[in-house]
Design a protein around this motif. Sequence first.
Motif, short mmCIF file in Angstrom:
data_model
loop_
_atom_site.label_atom_id
_atom_site.label_comp_id
_atom_site.label_asym_id
_atom_site.label_seq_id
_atom_site.Cartn_x
_atom_site.Cartn_y
_atom_site.Cartn_z
N VAL A 1 37.80 1.27 -66.17
CA VAL A 1 37.34 1.47 -67.54
C VAL A 1 37.30 0.14 -68.28
CG1 VAL A 1 38.19 3.84 -67.70
CG2 VAL A 1 39.66 1.98 -68.42
N ALA A 2 36.48 0.07 -69.32
CA ALA A 2 36.40 -1.10 -70.18
C ALA A 2 36.94 -0.72 -71.54
CB ALA A 2 34.95 -1.58 -70.29
N ILE A 3 38.01 -1.39 -71.95
CA ILE A 3 38.66 -1.12 -73.23
C ILE A 3 38.16 -2.15 -74.25
CG2 ILE A 3 40.86 -0.99 -74.46
CD1 ILE A 3 40.52 1.22 -72.41
N CYS A 4 37.64 -1.66 -75.37
CA CYS A 4 37.09 -2.52 -76.42
C CYS A 4 38.22 -3.33 -77.07
CB CYS A 4 36.40 -1.65 -77.46
SG CYS A 4 35.77 -2.57 -78.88
N THR A 5 38.00 -4.63 -77.24
CA THR A 5 38.97 -5.48 -77.93
C THR A 5 38.43 -6.00 -79.26
OG1 THR A 5 38.22 -7.44 -76.73
CG2 THR A 5 40.09 -6.21 -75.80
N CYS A 6 37.12 -5.81 -79.53
CA CYS A 6 36.54 -6.32 -80.77
C CYS A 6 36.44 -5.24 -81.85
CB CYS A 6 35.16 -6.91 -80.50
SG CYS A 6 33.88 -5.70 -80.08
#
Length: 77
Positions: free
Chosen positions: A42-47
């Motif tokens: 999964v790709a977790i949003c950091t912005c």
Amino acid sequence: MPHTPDRPRRIRVQRDGPLLIEGPVEVVDENGEVTASHRFAVAICTCRRSRMFPWCDTSHRRRGRRPCEGGPEGGPV
């Protein structure tokens, strides 16, 4: 490679991008709400620009960097 008791979960950090985490994962937000994904990665949003937060929807690609995200105007990277 899947997560096992003798192999730690791998998280990949990308400059100006999401955190890539080997799944499945559960994400707990600041209100204690749990969001789960059973995908292999999964790709977790950091912005925090994602409309699907906490999951990344690549919104960071469509907008420029914020001054507080590093560089000359925002201080050290």
